[in-house]
Design an enzyme around this catalytic site. Sequence first.
Site, PDB file in Angstrom:
ATOM      1  N   LYS A   8       0.814  -1.217   0.000  1.00 23.39           N
ATOM      2  CA  LYS A   8       0.000   0.000   0.000  1.00 23.39           C
ATOM      3  C   LYS A   8       0.851   1.272   0.000  1.00 23.39           C
ATOM      4  O   LYS A   8       0.458   2.297  -0.550  1.00 23.39           O
ATOM      5  CB  LYS A   8      -0.941   0.004   1.206  1.00 23.39           C
ATOM      6  CG  LYS A   8      -2.016  -1.081   1.166  1.00 23.39           C
ATOM      7  CD  LYS A   8      -3.042  -0.801   0.086  1.00 23.39           C
ATOM      8  CE  LYS A   8      -4.197  -1.799   0.112  1.00 23.39           C
ATOM      9  NZ  LYS A   8      -5.098  -1.622  -1.038  1.00 23.39           N
TER      10      LYS A   8
ATOM     11  N   GLU B 180     -10.005   5.602   2.658  1.00 23.89           N
ATOM     12  CA  GLU B 180     -10.791   4.495   3.190  1.00 23.89           C
ATOM     13  C   GLU B 180      -9.809   3.391   3.551  1.00 23.89           C
ATOM     14  O   GLU B 180      -8.695   3.364   3.041  1.00 23.89           O
ATOM     15  CB  GLU B 180     -11.770   3.987   2.126  1.00 23.89           C
ATOM     16  CG  GLU B 180     -11.191   2.986   1.104  1.00 23.89           C
ATOM     17  CD  GLU B 180     -10.132   3.579   0.177  1.00 23.89           C
ATOM     18  OE1 GLU B 180     -10.061   4.821   0.068  1.00 23.89           O
ATOM     19  OE2 GLU B 180      -9.366   2.794  -0.428  1.00 23.89           O
TER      20      GLU B 180
ATOM     21  N   SER C 116       1.794  -9.585  -0.664  1.00 20.07           N
ATOM     22  CA  SER C 116       1.464  -8.151  -0.672  1.00 20.07           C
ATOM     23  C   SER C 116       1.652  -7.495   0.688  1.00 20.07           C
ATOM     24  O   SER C 116       1.862  -6.289   0.770  1.00 20.07           O
ATOM     25  CB  SER C 116       0.033  -7.951  -1.158  1.00 20.07           C
ATOM     26  OG  SER C 116      -0.858  -8.702  -0.360  1.00 20.07           O
TER      27      SER C 116
END
Lengths: 396, 262
Positions: A87, A109, A376
Amino acid sequence: MTNPNGRFGIHGGQYIPETLMNAVIELEEAYNHYKNDPQFNSELTELFNEYAGRPSRLYYAAKMTADLGGAKIYLKREDLNHTGAHKINNVLGQALLAKKMGKTRLIAETGAGQHGVATATAAALMGMECVVFMGEEDTKRQALNVYRMRLLGAEVIPVKSGTATLKDAVSEAMREWTSRIDDTHYCLGSVMGPHPFPTIVRDFQAVISKEIKSQIMEKEGRLPDAVIACVGGGSNAIGSFYHFINDEGVRLIGCEAAGRGVDTFETAATIATGKLGIFHGMKSYFCQDKYGQIAPVYSISAGLDYPGVGPEHAYLHDIGRADYVAITDEEAVQAFEYLARTEGIIPAIESSHAVAYAMKLAPTLDKDKIIVITISGRGDKDCAAIARYRGEDIYE
Amino acid sequence: MSNTGRIAKAFADGKAFIPFITCGDPDLETTAAVVRAAAENGADLIELGIPFSDPTAEGPVIQGANIRALSAGTTTDKVFDLVRNLRGDVTVPMVFMTYANVVFSYGAECFISTCSEIGVDGLILPDLPFEEKDEFLPLCRQYGVDLISLIAPTSENRIAMIAKEAEGFIYLVSSLGVTGMRSEIKTDLASIVEVIRQNTDTPCAIGFGISTPEQAQKMASLSDGAIVGSAIIRLLEQHGQNAPEYVGAYVRRMKNAVMQAD
């Protein structure tokens, strides 16, 4: 792959209130300017390398490879990035862009909390105000990440509307953006929403496949046979796929969250069970009923618990360039435990969906084949929830 | 059969008052009674909301109405039946307000042709901006249903472009943010209306944040009418199945205020 009007085949577009139109147009213009600006790119590379710890490792999982007895397995270690997930790639890019645009406040969000933590981190670093919207249900599942965001100086707003999960957090962030646009950038966390977000987020995440490509060429002297990543909105997957899209010999495989199974109502597997629709600013596939009411979706993974999928994935599915498979909670939990014991790496429960599919695929392939799994994020945040899933109550 | 032109009637006799009602909140029988009460008490045009699970342009009050309506089992087909019945006696122009996915998932042609057949005059879709209107505009033209354009406080350089192609009426959003009652509306609406008027004869009504007769009168004096949603939904929330008489009285008060606008 993007048309000028933000379409990927029939998907994408800008289905948003008029109030936001000038904001997304301004964002697109700024992005088109800065993406070719050497100064911007050198600042971003500096942040990637010195702050986030890039490039992330491409690790040869020798024990897993031997144990599964088939294809060679490499792990793209996005879990080793600062803040523990992919991210941060997107967030550093968007925060830098927002700053150049003169914005002083970031809103975001978050589902599992990884994107919220990354946004709060970038805001702290760049001296920006930060507000994160998180489904109330998710604030309970991911209490540690709520604390991390507050520690980083962000305000966390629990969203109680709808199913109180990721889709409602997106809706609430969009509502907030319509009420305060001048000083605020909506730092969307995945390759979804209205144009230009799916393109911007993909471009910032594409560093993953760019690195995989050069790392695998260095280690193996050839491209992999398959790249596997988990898909919620799909940002780590599109980042992992992007530089391989034109390499037709590389299979691209996205792993959706089947929850308790694609034949149950407790699933979040959009491509397996959804149909074409228009929601959250984009045309794509969505889990919905016959009247277009968005379905309450379910997955053990808060980060994959979303009823839609990014428009570029919908397009890659349509043209058959990428395959999308569904992985159940149980398969993902087994993969979570397996990677921990086999390689000493605790993957995020989201990434465990990709590991689970690789565990099925690798034994069916010859030993000279190569697969890359994108890890990830790291799984520390999930330990309490997985323990609970296994019937053990632990204190975080 | 084309319904085009019926919306113009709403604005023909001076300033218009336009109430919004979410269909099926708390049930469709109450909606029918509320629509009749509004029509009898001077509503010039009625906006009927088809509930959607995730109404991203709505504040908490109308979000609540959407949830109540869906929980009560309201569907697009049942809303069509409601309007079909209402059209037996209600002649006031009616438009649907819903989200793009409700139209799209029903099959756009099926949805829009049904609107035409049952006497729905227009369609307001807050998540369908100018750039995406070709999604439904050709079908709306084919079946004579006006696709209503929205203009916002942030539209600026886009106002002329939107106004030039507007049909039916223009929905001018009074404030930033989502629907809901506001104590004060700060946007410089007069200058937006001026640009609209330079570019089109299509009437323009202001909505978002209006709840009192004073606000309605002020907004109507700036434009061609006032749209009220949340304040009516509040009456439904408070009075449930007894709401029709309260909504009727409220519409009468608001219509009188709008008629005072110059």
